[in-house]
Design an enzyme around this catalytic site. Structure first.
Site, PDB file in Angstrom:
ATOM      1  N   ARG A 185       0.976  -1.194   0.024  1.00 62.65           N
ATOM      2  CA  ARG A 185       0.108   0.016   0.194  1.00 62.65           C
ATOM      3  C   ARG A 185       0.912   1.078  -0.109  1.00 62.65           C
ATOM      4  O   ARG A 185       0.536   2.231  -0.482  1.00 62.65           O
ATOM      5  CB  ARG A 185      -0.920   0.106   1.118  1.00 62.65           C
ATOM      6  CG  ARG A 185      -1.878   1.320   1.185  1.00 62.65           C
ATOM      7  CD  ARG A 185      -3.049   1.016   1.940  1.00 62.65           C
ATOM      8  NE  ARG A 185      -3.104   0.353   3.157  1.00 62.65           N
ATOM      9  CZ  ARG A 185      -2.537   0.337   4.346  1.00 62.65           C
ATOM     10  NH1 ARG A 185      -1.731   1.548   4.549  1.00 62.65           N
ATOM     11  NH2 ARG A 185      -2.575  -0.655   5.221  1.00 62.65           N
TER      12      ARG A 185
ATOM     13  N   TYR B 210     -17.332  17.837 -13.976  1.00 61.12           N
ATOM     14  CA  TYR B 210     -17.626  16.336 -14.044  1.00 61.12           C
ATOM     15  C   TYR B 210     -18.727  15.891 -12.974  1.00 61.12           C
ATOM     16  O   TYR B 210     -18.459  16.546 -11.842  1.00 61.12           O
ATOM     17  CB  TYR B 210     -16.318  15.665 -13.894  1.00 61.12           C
ATOM     18  CG  TYR B 210     -16.616  14.123 -13.642  1.00 61.12           C
ATOM     19  CD1 TYR B 210     -17.196  13.343 -14.917  1.00 61.12           C
ATOM     20  CD2 TYR B 210     -16.452  13.541 -12.570  1.00 61.12           C
ATOM     21  CE1 TYR B 210     -17.030  11.942 -14.661  1.00 61.12           C
ATOM     22  CE2 TYR B 210     -16.515  12.268 -12.493  1.00 61.12           C
ATOM     23  CZ  TYR B 210     -17.034  11.397 -13.546  1.00 61.12           C
ATOM     24  OH  TYR B 210     -17.236   9.882 -13.288  1.00 61.12           O
TER      25      TYR B 210
ATOM     26  N   ASP C 144      -8.068  20.130 -12.831  1.00 64.01           N
ATOM     27  CA  ASP C 144      -8.559  18.710 -13.466  1.00 64.01           C
ATOM     28  C   ASP C 144      -8.271  18.694 -14.937  1.00 64.01           C
ATOM     29  O   ASP C 144      -8.846  19.337 -15.651  1.00 64.01           O
ATOM     30  CB  ASP C 144     -10.185  18.503 -13.234  1.00 64.01           C
ATOM     31  CG  ASP C 144     -10.340  16.915 -13.887  1.00 64.01           C
ATOM     32  OD1 ASP C 144      -9.802  16.567 -14.597  1.00 64.01           O
ATOM     33  OD2 ASP C 144     -11.528  16.571 -13.342  1.00 64.01           O
TER      34      ASP C 144
ATOM     35  N   LYS D  36      -8.940   7.961 -18.538  1.00 61.35           N
ATOM     36  CA  LYS D  36      -9.231   8.524 -19.991  1.00 61.35           C
ATOM     37  C   LYS D  36      -8.123   8.287 -20.929  1.00 61.35           C
ATOM     38  O   LYS D  36      -7.600   7.399 -21.448  1.00 61.35           O
ATOM     39  CB  LYS D  36      -9.868   9.801 -19.708  1.00 61.35           C
ATOM     40  CG  LYS D  36     -10.778   9.798 -18.556  1.00 61.35           C
ATOM     41  CD  LYS D  36     -12.029   9.077 -18.869  1.00 61.35           C
ATOM     42  CE  LYS D  36     -12.999   9.018 -17.609  1.00 61.35           C
ATOM     43  NZ  LYS D  36     -13.352  10.328 -16.609  1.00 61.35           N
TER      44      LYS D  36
HETATM   45  C1  PLP Z   1     -13.912  10.633 -15.455  1.00 61.01           C
HETATM   46  C2  PLP Z   1     -13.534  11.703 -15.064  1.00 61.01           C
HETATM   47  C3  PLP Z   1     -13.413  12.064 -13.567  1.00 61.01           C
HETATM   48  C4  PLP Z   1     -13.477  10.977 -12.528  1.00 61.01           C
HETATM   49  O1  PLP Z   1     -12.341   9.995 -12.830  1.00 61.01           O
HETATM   50  P1  PLP Z   1     -12.565   8.292 -12.742  1.00 61.01           P
HETATM   51  O2  PLP Z   1     -11.256   7.810 -13.292  1.00 61.01           O
HETATM   52  O3  PLP Z   1     -13.732   7.829 -13.185  1.00 61.01           O
HETATM   53  O4  PLP Z   1     -12.719   8.203 -11.315  1.00 61.01           O
HETATM   54  C5  PLP Z   1     -12.778  13.338 -13.167  1.00 61.01           C
HETATM   55  N1  PLP Z   1     -12.791  14.440 -13.915  1.00 61.01           N
HETATM   56  C6  PLP Z   1     -13.158  14.367 -15.538  1.00 61.01           C
HETATM   57  C7  PLP Z   1     -12.997  15.445 -16.065  1.00 61.01           C
HETATM   58  C8  PLP Z   1     -13.552  12.920 -15.840  1.00 61.01           C
HETATM   59  O5  PLP Z   1     -13.852  12.930 -17.258  1.00 61.01           O
END
Ligand code: PLP
Length: 381
Positions: free
Chosen positions: A46, A98, A170, A195
């Site tokens: 961890r 998001y 983000d 993504k």
């Molecule tokens: C998908 C997404 C998230 C969350 O990420 P996960 O990997 O699904 O937990 C946060 N911000 C944006 C812009 C996203 O597209």
């Protein structure tokens, strides 16, 4: 190192025991110690895992930061940032972001006494007017999901720095190949590595990158104490995905541009949301802070009935109807009922997210095939 070379080599070192060129998947929970307290720097997985450490090094290098941390999902990475705060602290964040971030803030953290202000982030004066003595963090997403709004990262960072307010970006939609917020003054970059970083729709993972050692130590402490670490197999998959990030992003951008322009010229299509258009309200800022405009596009049909939108959403053959984005294959999504359903309808409408908005994650297939698919789904008459 230039970005393309970096994507391939960041975090990669031949395995010291065998010379394996690919980082091994250290599928272990613990490490044998020579004597109590005598170890090779690895005690329990961890806290330490060599596959994860290789990936974290790559994360840092890609965002031109000093440190990277990997999490079991994007929202786990967001969760770790908010855990830097204490009851009474206030956060300024976008009114268009998001849905899962909105849900985490409103449904999980508000009850711990953290206050979130959801504001229009395109207007710097508006952000400034929400700053008070309790403001600890500005959370911004740019481009936003799904309306493709752009926030000036440099201007927000300049506003925050003298007041000792942390800025987290983000950066999921842009990917580190198109935008590097640390270079523009941000303190922390967050990614849903699920993504573009992974790029193959086969893993859930999150990332944080930063330059400040103290901030890194606090976030590492949260990572190991709260335990939202990714497994070594998932770290390997993201490391492998990153090796083609640059070529994938170039094709995403190329295909995205062609499709945005095609949509805009289509007689049945209404508004198209894509920051590459010269008349996009924040195009000038996008041009400065992004290398290119990415593969995410949202649009509305001129016929604003739910039936018309539903017909397109269920008629594409190559564009798969699914949540998520950033993979090699093209996806079509209905934010109001899918990715953004956790935001109350009146909030969505107030902030410009209509019930009939359609979002595309343009993949890296042949663009002619993608356009042909949209053509048959939207129709002409
Ligand atoms: C998908 C997404 C998230 C969350 O990420 P996960 O990997 O699904 O937990 C946060 N911000 C944006 C812009 C996203 O597209």
């Amino acid at each position: 190192m230039k970005p393309a070379t970096l994507c391939i080599h960041a975090g990669s070192h031949p395995d010291p025991s065998t010379g394996a060129i690919m980082t091994p998947i250290y599928q272990t929970s613990t490490y044998v110690q020579e004597a109590p307290g005598v170890n090779k720097g690895y005690e329990y997985a961890r806290s330490q895992n060599p596959t994860r450490f290789a990936l974290e090094e790559a994360f840092a290098l890609l965002e031109k930061g000093k440190y990277g941390l990997a999490f079991s999902s994007g929202v786990a990475a967001t969760d770790a940032v908010i855990k830097l705060l204490a009851p009474g602290d206030e956060v300024i964040c976008g009114n268009d972001m998001y849905g899962g971030t909105y849900r985490l803030f409103t449904k999980v953290f508000e009850k711990f006494g953290i206050k979130f202000h959801y504001v229009n982030m395109q207007d710097i004066a508006n952000i400034e007017s929400h700053i008070n003595a309790n403001t600890r963090l500005i959370w911004l997403e740019t481009p936003t999901n799904p309306l493709m709004n752009i926030t000036d990262i440099r201007a927000v960072s300049a506003l925050a720095k003298p007041r000792k307010i942390l800025v987290t970006v983000d950066n999921t939609f842009a990917s580190p190949y198109l935008q590097n917020p640390l270079d523009l003054g941000a303190d922390i970059v967050m990614h849903s590595a699920t993504k573009y970083l992974s790029g193959h729709s086969d893993v859930i993972q999150g990332a944080l990158m930063m330059n400040d050692k103290e901030l890194r130590d606090q976030l590492y402490f949260i990572q190991k104490s709260c335990g939202a670490v990714p497994g070594p197999m998932d770290c390997f998959l993201v490391l492998r995905g990153i090796k083609t990030l640059h070529v994938r992003m170039e094709r995403h951008c190329e295909n995205g541009k062609a499709i945005a322009q095609w949509l805009r010229n289509h007689p049945k299509v209404g508004k198209v949301y894509w920051p590459g258009f010269e008349d996009h309200p924040n195009h000038a800022i996008a041009k400065v802070q992004m290398k290119d405009f990415g593969g995410m596009i949202s649009f509305e049909l001129k016929d604003d009935s739910m039936d018309a939108a539903r017909k397109v959403l269920s008629s594409t053959k190559l564009f798969a109807l699914a949540e998520s984005l950033g993979g090699v294959e093209s996806l079509i999504n209905h934010p109001a009922s899918m990715t953004h359903a956790s935001i109350p309808r009146e909030e969505r409408i107030k902030n410009g997210l209509s019930d009939t908005l359609i979002r595309l994650s343009v993949g890296i297939e042949d663009v002619d095939d993608l356009i042909e698919d949209l053509e048959q789904a939207i129709g002409r008459e």
